[in-house]
Design an enzyme around this catalytic site. Structure first.
Site, PDB file in Angstrom:
ATOM      1  N   ASP A   8       0.840  -1.205   0.000  1.00 52.67           N
ATOM      2  CA  ASP A   8       0.000   0.000   0.000  1.00 52.67           C
ATOM      3  C   ASP A   8       0.871   1.250   0.000  1.00 52.67           C
ATOM      4  OD1 ASP A   8       0.711  -1.144   2.404  1.00 52.67           O
ATOM      5  OD2 ASP A   8      -1.052  -0.481   3.513  1.00 52.67           O
ATOM      6  N   ASP A  51       1.098  -7.076 -10.815  1.00 56.44           N
ATOM      7  CA  ASP A  51       0.116  -6.777 -11.854  1.00 56.44           C
ATOM      8  C   ASP A  51      -0.377  -5.341 -11.681  1.00 56.44           C
ATOM      9  OD1 ASP A  51      -1.739  -7.030 -13.834  1.00 56.44           O
ATOM     10  OD2 ASP A  51      -3.094  -8.359 -12.740  1.00 56.44           O
TER      11      ASP A  51
END
Ligand code: NAD
Length: 363
Positions: free
Chosen positions: A227, A251
């Site tokens: 994050d 990804d």
């Protein structure tokens, strides 16, 4: 030296952009005394048309016997092309998935590089961009959440869906080694990204990365929570050299990183296994909307060929020469349509073939 290169031209703009990359490879061969021998391999829609399936066993054999494969792109217009009326495992993209699996391509590399001349395409503020950024996202490609067991079952009167995230020590070690090897060819910094405050798989990831790091004392490394990494990519992208991460995080982060450069027609990529073999291709697709018009940007494919020279053939000087030639062409004011500035006044628009020729001239 002689190198055997499998060539997948593919569909849409694929054949146009690959032709330019082959032209550049031939120019490198002539300048540095190498021979590139090409084997044409059918994959995607063109293979469906010719052989009835997106990737034949012969095509896999041809790829396996090459030193590396250079690819354009595959697929067509997903709404109108007859290829998309076929069952999922017979469509063009099934060929690419099968090829990645057959070749055990577990390491996906996507550079995110901001060219000085294309700064206006970057959505970030000037004070954040500074003198530009140059990072490499190294994503694990064959494990983790996308390959775990999954199920959707009814429990207590409602549907419950489960996806499992599994990594073995061996899977982590091989990608970590690749990441550190690549950092050694760059600015010698690795940021390993995980979610070790929550996930067991991330705690194992961290442990193995630390073990691998001991074999690379020259490489500075750090751990970062995913994050925070997502935030840092837009707050301070200049801090990154190699970002090493697992499949799903990679990804998402690689798309984020590529979009801060602002230009899909410029972005190369490589998928590697544990030998020197690699599959090299532009990050974009087959662009059916502009196919056959001679306007596609060949630079991502040409830069993918440069990655092939660096990572599969250890030809660093030759790869650097291609990258330098691309920078010079941009500096001299030449642009394909996708990277034209909005006012278009100070640069010259060129087509696919002309862009390839200009890069060869500067080599
Ligand atoms: P796309 O990347 O092909 O095109 C998106 C937009 O970017 C289009 O407007 C296109 O004109 C432009 N663009 C892409 N590459 C460009 C280039 N080199 N020069 C100039 N402009 C360029 O994505 P899409 O339209 O979503 O997909 C089209 C087809 O490509 C689909 O069949 C999709 O499945 C396939 N695809 C293949 C690959 C691959 O071969 N690895 C990857 C992504 C998509």
């Amino acid at each position: 030296m002689t190198f055997n290169v499998g060539v997948i031209r593919g569909d849409g703009i694929g054949p146009e952009i690959v032709t330019e990359a082959v032209k550049v490879l031939d120019a490198i061969g002539a300048k540095y005394g190498h021979e590139f021998k090409y084997t044409e391999i059918l994959m995607g829609g063109c293979s469906i048309d010719a052989c009835g399936e997106p990737l034949t066993d012969d095509a896999i054999k041809a790829a396996l016997s090459s030193d590396a494969v250079l690819m354009g792109s595959i697929g067509g217009n997903t709404s109108t092309s007859p290829w998309y009326k076929l069952p999922a495992d017979k469509r063009p993209e099934a060929g690419l998935l099968k090829l990645r699996k057959s070749l055990n391509l577990f390491a996906n590399l996507r550079p995110a590089y901001l060219y000085e001349e294309l700064k206006e395409a970057c959505p970030l503020r000037d004070d954040i961009i500074g003198d530009g950024f140059d990072m490499m996202i190294m994503r694990e490609l064959t494990g983790g959440l996308y390959f775990g067991e999954r199920s959707t079952v009814e429990e207590d009167g409602q549907l419950v869906a489960r996806d499992s995230l599994t990594y073995s020590e061996g899977e982590i070690r091989r990608i970590a080694k690749r990441g550190f090897d690549i950092a050694m060819k760059r600015r010698k910094k690795v940021t390993s990204v995980d979610k070790a405050n929550v996930l067991d798989s991330s705690r194992l990831w961290r442990k193995i990365v630390e073990e691998v790091a001991k074999d690379y004392p020259e490489v500075e490394y750090e751990h970062m929570l995913v994050d925070n990494c997502a935030m840092q990519l837009v707050k301070n992208p200049r801090q990154f050299d190699v970002i090493l991460t697992e499949n799903m995080f990679g990804d998402i982060l690689s798309d984020e990183a590529s979009m801060v450069t602002g230009s899909i027609g410029m972005l190369s990529s490589a998928s590697l296994n544990d030998t020197k073999f690699g599959l090299y291709e532009p990050s974009g697709g087959s662009a059916p909307d502009i196919a056959g018009k001679g306007i596609a940007n060949p630079i991502a494919t040409i830069l993918s060929a440069a990655m092939m020279l660096r990572y599969s053939f250890d030809l660093d000087a030759e790869a650097n020469a291609i990258e330098k030639a691309v920078k010079l062409v941009l500096k001299d004011g030449y642009r394909t349509i996708d990277i034209m500035p909005r006012d278009g006044s100070t640069v010259k628009q060129v087509g696919t073939v002309e862009m390839g020729d200009l890069i060869v001239e500067r080599l």
